[in-house]
Design an enzyme around this catalytic site. Sequence first.
Site, short mmCIF file in Angstrom:
data_model
loop_
_atom_site.label_atom_id
_atom_site.label_comp_id
_atom_site.label_asym_id
_atom_site.label_seq_id
_atom_site.Cartn_x
_atom_site.Cartn_y
_atom_site.Cartn_z
CG HIS A 206 28.66 -5.10 8.35
ND1 HIS A 206 28.71 -3.93 9.30
CD2 HIS A 206 28.05 -6.16 9.03
CE1 HIS A 206 27.98 -4.22 10.23
NE2 HIS A 206 27.59 -5.55 10.14
C1 UD1 Z 1 28.34 -10.99 11.25
C2 UD1 Z 1 26.83 -10.94 11.82
C3 UD1 Z 1 26.35 -9.48 11.65
C4 UD1 Z 1 27.29 -8.66 12.44
C5 UD1 Z 1 28.54 -8.61 11.70
C6 UD1 Z 1 29.35 -7.74 12.47
C7 UD1 Z 1 25.56 -12.88 11.50
C8 UD1 Z 1 24.43 -13.55 10.57
N1 UD1 Z 1 25.89 -11.84 11.01
O1 UD1 Z 1 28.23 -10.70 9.68
O2 UD1 Z 1 25.10 -9.50 12.29
O3 UD1 Z 1 26.66 -7.21 12.05
O4 UD1 Z 1 29.02 -9.94 11.96
O5 UD1 Z 1 30.82 -7.49 11.89
O6 UD1 Z 1 26.00 -13.63 12.26
N2 UD1 Z 1 35.16 -12.78 7.28
C9 UD1 Z 1 36.62 -12.36 7.33
N3 UD1 Z 1 37.39 -12.46 8.31
C10 UD1 Z 1 36.67 -12.71 9.49
C11 UD1 Z 1 35.34 -12.68 9.34
C12 UD1 Z 1 34.52 -12.67 8.31
O7 UD1 Z 1 37.43 -12.63 5.99
O8 UD1 Z 1 37.36 -12.50 10.60
C13 UD1 Z 1 34.75 -12.50 5.94
C14 UD1 Z 1 34.29 -13.81 5.46
O9 UD1 Z 1 34.55 -13.94 4.03
C15 UD1 Z 1 32.90 -14.28 5.75
C16 UD1 Z 1 32.32 -13.10 5.62
O10 UD1 Z 1 33.48 -12.12 5.98
O11 UD1 Z 1 32.36 -15.13 4.64
C17 UD1 Z 1 31.04 -12.75 6.50
O12 UD1 Z 1 31.51 -13.26 7.74
P1 UD1 Z 1 29.99 -13.55 8.57
O13 UD1 Z 1 30.60 -13.75 9.91
O14 UD1 Z 1 29.52 -14.55 7.99
O15 UD1 Z 1 29.06 -12.18 8.52
P2 UD1 Z 1 29.17 -10.88 8.58
O16 UD1 Z 1 29.06 -10.27 7.30
O17 UD1 Z 1 30.88 -10.72 9.36
N1 UDP Z 2 34.15 -0.99 15.19
C1 UDP Z 2 35.61 -1.28 15.57
N2 UDP Z 2 36.18 -0.96 14.13
C2 UDP Z 2 35.80 -0.90 13.00
C3 UDP Z 2 34.66 -0.97 12.78
C4 UDP Z 2 33.68 -1.00 14.00
O1 UDP Z 2 36.35 -1.22 16.50
O2 UDP Z 2 36.77 -0.85 12.03
C5 UDP Z 2 33.40 -1.14 16.47
C6 UDP Z 2 32.31 -0.15 16.38
O3 UDP Z 2 32.84 0.80 17.44
C7 UDP Z 2 31.37 -0.97 17.22
C8 UDP Z 2 31.45 -2.37 16.85
O4 UDP Z 2 32.64 -2.39 16.25
O5 UDP Z 2 31.62 -1.09 18.73
C9 UDP Z 2 30.21 -2.62 15.73
O6 UDP Z 2 30.32 -3.82 15.24
P1 UDP Z 2 29.74 -4.19 13.61
O7 UDP Z 2 29.57 -2.79 12.97
O8 UDP Z 2 30.81 -5.12 12.98
O9 UDP Z 2 28.71 -4.87 13.98
P2 UDP Z 2 27.10 -4.48 14.18
O10 UDP Z 2 26.96 -3.69 15.58
O11 UDP Z 2 26.56 -3.91 13.01
O12 UDP Z 2 26.39 -5.85 14.56
#
Ligand code: UD1
Ligand code: UDP
Length: 366
Positions: A206
Amino acid sequence: MKNIHLIAAARPNFMKIAPLYHALSKESWCKPSIVHTGQHYDPNMSDAFFRDLAMPKPHFHLEIGSGSHAEQTGGVMIAYEKVAMAEKPDWIVVVGDVNSTAACAMVGTKLWIPVVHLEAGLRSGDRRMPEEINRLVTDAIADVLWTPSRDGDANLLREGIPAERIECIGNIMIDSYEMLRGVIEADTARAGLGLAMGGYGVVTLHRPSNVDTRAALAPLVDCLLEVAQRVPLVFAVHPRTRKKLQEFGLLDRLSGARAIRVVDPLGYIQFMNLVTGARVVITDSGGVQEETTYLGIPCLTLRENTERPVTVTEGSNRLVQPGTLVDEIDSVLARKGRAGRVPDLWDGNAASRAVASLKRRSGVAA
Ligand code: UD1
Ligand code: UDP
């Protein structure tokens, strides 16, 4: 009675907040409240984790949702400032490195409310990562810095943070895993997908650097198709990644491959059930690098750097590039991948060290 706000925003925050919430709830000197900023909001990116980790509904919900960095950070600041001014918490605990982490740390510090950063001190050295900016900002202003490993202490000291603010409490994600180990082992996610223990790989991706452009994502899809000829894969697709795969016309190629199961994001228990049985994990997630190190499962991280270097120097993680992924998979499958060791203080007791720290710093008698 000390009022403590625990800020939760996005998927990786929930497994860091849960053990602390449960541990603080047992204490008579404080009252913890969960503040959900709403950065993640889909049921399988948020509610599922509250259920799996036995947390109550958030006490405050800011419902910020998605947006640009400035929109999200600013939105959280505006909304949380109102809550913080009304509630006047004694402590604000922010976790990890998402936009909401830095936003709430700034709100607290400017209101002279002491801020604790849980998972402080991690550095990738890569300022192109939005998370690195959030880490730098949060650590520069937080009053107490709880690090997950000693490299975090060293990074903070090098940046001039006074030693008395820094405490290595260990990795609290391991507390969540240990809290649910029995349930995770008994879960049927693996069996439900028809996967044999040790006979498949798990994929998550992601990071914007991997998924936001076609130039980065298309070669990764090609690599995964090639890897799947060697070992079947389950790909739990993050919403950001699904959107980009669709936009670039790549989703059908993945979904059409016989040896790749493309699934929606999974709840914590289901996902960890898959990870514990995996032969290999391919990821760019921060948390997954740590969980695989704890479990001794080979992890190939599709990144140029990591803010969690102990997972490479001590654990089972390796940084790989798309061009080397297939060779690395062959090496893991030939059982050349090493299991590594578990870093110090990744022992399931981080939450109790955190509680002791807050209690002492609150001036409550032992
Ligand atoms: C965010 C965090 C990242 C973390 C990740 C974990 C920041 C800058 N990024 O990234 O550090 O590793 O979460 O998963 O804070 N969206 C949905 N549903 C949701 C959430 C998001 O559809 O519930 C989609 C939306 O299109 C959104 C995109 O995902 O624009 C990105 O979501 P966003 O929270 O901005 O960043 P992440 O890539 O999720
Ligand atoms: N995770 C989860 N379901 C998924 C993918 C990840 O429960 O489909 C959990 C994973 O075990 C870990 C956390 O989400 O505990 C990590 O989150 P993510 O990869 O979204 O964010 P990051 O750690 O990169 O910020």
